[in-house]
Structure formats: C-alpha cells, structure tokens
Design an enzyme around this catalytic site. Structure first.
Site, PDB file in Angstrom:
ATOM      1  N   ASP A 148      32.545   6.229 -17.862  1.00  0.00           N
ATOM      2  CA  ASP A 148      31.376   5.435 -18.228  1.00  0.00           C
ATOM      3  C   ASP A 148      30.536   6.293 -19.174  1.00  0.00           C
ATOM      4  O   ASP A 148      30.981   7.370 -19.611  1.00  0.00           O
ATOM      5  CB  ASP A 148      30.608   4.951 -16.985  1.00  0.00           C
ATOM      6  CG  ASP A 148      29.858   6.072 -16.259  1.00  0.00           C
ATOM      7  OD1 ASP A 148      30.033   7.252 -16.614  1.00  0.00           O
ATOM      8  OD2 ASP A 148      29.094   5.759 -15.317  1.00  0.00           O
ATOM      9  N   HIS A 149      29.317   5.827 -19.486  1.00  0.00           N
ATOM     10  CA  HIS A 149      28.470   6.557 -20.440  1.00  0.00           C
ATOM     11  C   HIS A 149      28.117   7.954 -19.930  1.00  0.00           C
ATOM     12  O   HIS A 149      28.083   8.907 -20.703  1.00  0.00           O
ATOM     13  CB  HIS A 149      27.189   5.760 -20.716  1.00  0.00           C
ATOM     14  CG  HIS A 149      26.461   5.362 -19.473  1.00  0.00           C
ATOM     15  ND1 HIS A 149      26.903   4.345 -18.663  1.00  0.00           N
ATOM     16  CD2 HIS A 149      25.350   5.867 -18.877  1.00  0.00           C
ATOM     17  CE1 HIS A 149      26.079   4.233 -17.633  1.00  0.00           C
ATOM     18  NE2 HIS A 149      25.131   5.146 -17.735  1.00  0.00           N
ATOM     19  N   CYS A 198      32.614   9.876 -14.366  1.00  0.00           N
ATOM     20  CA  CYS A 198      31.327   9.176 -14.421  1.00  0.00           C
ATOM     21  C   CYS A 198      30.271  10.220 -14.077  1.00  0.00           C
ATOM     22  O   CYS A 198      30.547  11.425 -14.173  1.00  0.00           O
ATOM     23  CB  CYS A 198      31.293   7.936 -13.536  1.00  0.00           C
ATOM     24  SG  CYS A 198      31.282   8.210 -11.757  1.00  0.00           S
ATOM     25  N   GLY A 199      29.081   9.805 -13.705  1.00  0.00           N
ATOM     26  CA  GLY A 199      28.036  10.780 -13.437  1.00  0.00           C
ATOM     27  C   GLY A 199      28.375  11.652 -12.234  1.00  0.00           C
ATOM     28  O   GLY A 199      28.337  12.877 -12.294  1.00  0.00           O
ATOM     29  N   THR A 200      28.724  10.994 -11.132  1.00  0.00           N
ATOM     30  CA  THR A 200      29.063  11.721  -9.904  1.00  0.00           C
ATOM     31  C   THR A 200      30.568  11.834  -9.683  1.00  0.00           C
ATOM     32  O   THR A 200      31.017  12.639  -8.864  1.00  0.00           O
ATOM     33  CB  THR A 200      28.503  10.980  -8.677  1.00  0.00           C
ATOM     34  OG1 THR A 200      29.058   9.651  -8.680  1.00  0.00           O
ATOM     35  CG2 THR A 200      26.985  10.904  -8.712  1.00  0.00           C
ATOM     36  N   GLY A 201      31.323  10.962 -10.328  1.00  0.00           N
ATOM     37  CA  GLY A 201      32.760  10.842 -10.069  1.00  0.00           C
ATOM     38  C   GLY A 201      33.039   9.883  -8.928  1.00  0.00           C
ATOM     39  O   GLY A 201      34.184   9.480  -8.712  1.00  0.00           O
ATOM     40  N   GLY A 241      31.461   6.654  -8.115  1.00  0.00           N
ATOM     41  CA  GLY A 241      31.556   5.216  -8.409  1.00  0.00           C
ATOM     42  C   GLY A 241      32.885   4.873  -9.051  1.00  0.00           C
ATOM     43  O   GLY A 241      33.556   3.905  -8.672  1.00  0.00           O
ATOM     44  N   HIS A 301      49.474  16.941  -1.127  1.00  0.00           N
ATOM     45  CA  HIS A 301      49.531  16.233   0.155  1.00  0.00           C
ATOM     46  C   HIS A 301      49.267  14.726   0.051  1.00  0.00           C
ATOM     47  O   HIS A 301      49.784  13.966   0.871  1.00  0.00           O
ATOM     48  CB  HIS A 301      48.513  16.840   1.132  1.00  0.00           C
ATOM     49  CG  HIS A 301      48.900  18.217   1.595  1.00  0.00           C
ATOM     50  ND1 HIS A 301      48.157  18.931   2.500  1.00  0.00           N
ATOM     51  CD2 HIS A 301      49.976  19.008   1.282  1.00  0.00           C
ATOM     52  CE1 HIS A 301      48.740  20.108   2.731  1.00  0.00           C
ATOM     53  NE2 HIS A 301      49.836  20.178   1.994  1.00  0.00           N
ATOM     54  N   ARG A 321      56.356  15.072   5.577  1.00  0.00           N
ATOM     55  CA  ARG A 321      55.444  14.396   6.507  1.00  0.00           C
ATOM     56  C   ARG A 321      54.309  13.689   5.760  1.00  0.00           C
ATOM     57  O   ARG A 321      53.744  12.714   6.262  1.00  0.00           O
ATOM     58  CB  ARG A 321      54.865  15.400   7.509  1.00  0.00           C
ATOM     59  CG  ARG A 321      53.905  16.414   6.921  1.00  0.00           C
ATOM     60  CD  ARG A 321      53.508  17.472   7.951  1.00  0.00           C
ATOM     61  NE  ARG A 321      52.407  18.309   7.519  1.00  0.00           N
ATOM     62  CZ  ARG A 321      52.519  19.348   6.675  1.00  0.00           C
ATOM     63  NH1 ARG A 321      53.698  19.639   6.139  1.00  0.00           N
ATOM     64  NH2 ARG A 321      51.460  20.067   6.360  1.00  0.00           N
ATOM     65  N   HIS A 322      54.016  14.173   4.555  1.00  0.00           N
ATOM     66  CA  HIS A 322      52.921  13.554   3.793  1.00  0.00           C
ATOM     67  C   HIS A 322      53.300  12.165   3.283  1.00  0.00           C
ATOM     68  O   HIS A 322      52.447  11.308   3.110  1.00  0.00           O
ATOM     69  CB  HIS A 322      52.519  14.463   2.633  1.00  0.00           C
ATOM     70  CG  HIS A 322      52.090  15.813   3.094  1.00  0.00           C
ATOM     71  ND1 HIS A 322      50.967  16.011   3.863  1.00  0.00           N
ATOM     72  CD2 HIS A 322      52.668  17.033   2.937  1.00  0.00           C
ATOM     73  CE1 HIS A 322      50.855  17.294   4.144  1.00  0.00           C
ATOM     74  NE2 HIS A 322      51.875  17.937   3.608  1.00  0.00           N
TER      75      HIS A 322
END
Ligand code: RB5
Length: 149
Positions: A7-8, A64-67, A69, A97, A131-132
């Site tokens: 995003d921006h 994005c800003g925080t990652g 959203g 994993h 197992r993963h």
C-alpha cells in the site's frame, strides 16, 4: 518469479526491496502501488497473491505500514500462507516449518537493511516437510471448512 505488492505506507520499503532484488538478480513482478498516494492494501495483497495461486509466481512479498493489515488480506486468499515478520528467526522458520509462501513486512516497523535480510532468508530457506506437512494440511483443511480438532 516473485510477486511484490504494497500500500502507500509500504511503497518506500517495496522500492528498497526492488533495488535489493535487482542486485541479487532475482526476478519480480510489482503489482503496485506505485506511489505514496493512498492505496488500500487489500487490493495489492489479493492481486499479488493471485499470481501465486495461478502459478505465475512462486512467492509473494508484501509491505504496508505495520505488515499486519496486508498479511490479514493475503491470508484470505485460498492457498496463501502469509507471515508478518520483523525478525530473522521468524522469517527463516516460517519457511522451514510453515511453508509460508508470502512474507509481509511493516515499513513503519523495520528498516530496509533488516527487511532485505528477511527477504534473503525467506527466499533461500526450504520447507522441511515431515511432521510440519501434517500441520500445513490441517491449515488447508480449515480453509476448506473441515473441522480439524
Ligand atoms: C496505512 O495508513 C496503514 O494503516 C497500513 O499501511 C497498515 O499499517 C495496516 O495494517
């Protein structure tokens, strides 16, 4: 081929990541956005993730800003396992994993130097399987409406 989206708020970090991928000789397809003008993250998340679902790209990198959203939006696309990472260990083990196929980062959380390190370890770590794989299958079952407990 790597799909890139932002995003921006994530746009400046995506530009830094593109420079890094250019230097490393990694091919990418940037689905936008292409400036710091307001652009809602769900649009680029879906567009980039659809390229992986269609088999046109192998993995997705989103900013994005925080990652957060953009990772929420990405995880709504069937077949996408998106991880929002801001540390090396998580970026490595979400590949080893969780077989994550989408790395999300926050431009307001980490700097470009660390982000590029996370990109490298994410792109260069193989899924361990074993197992993963059972757990990945359970995630897919939840996605398909099955009860896994
Ligand atoms: C945009 O201002 C910001 O909310 C967005 O980039 C992101 O941080 C949301 O998770």
């Amino acid at each position: 081929m790597i799909a890139l989206g932002s995003d921006h708020a994530g746009f400046p970090l995506k530009e830094e990541i593109k420079k890094h991928l250019d230097e490393a000789g990694v091919q990418y397809l940037d689905v936008g956005c292409y400036s710091e003008e307001r652009f809602d993250y769900a649009k680029s998340a879906q567009k980039a993730c659809d390229l992986v679902v269609k088999g046109e790209c192998d993995k997705v990198i989103l900013c994005c800003g925080t990652g957060v959203g953009i990772s929420m939006a990405a995880n709504k696309v069937k077949g996408i396992r998106a991880a929002c990472c801001s540390d090396y260990f998580s970026a490595k083990y979400t590949r080893a994993h969780n077989d994550a196929n989408c790395l999300c980062m926050g431009a307001r959380v980490i700097g470009a130097g660390l982000a590029c390190e996370l990109v490298d370890v994410f792109l260069n770590t193989e899924f361990e399987g074993g197992r993963h794989q059972t757990r990945i299958d359970q995630i897919a079952d939840i996605e398909n409406g099955k009860t896994v407990y």
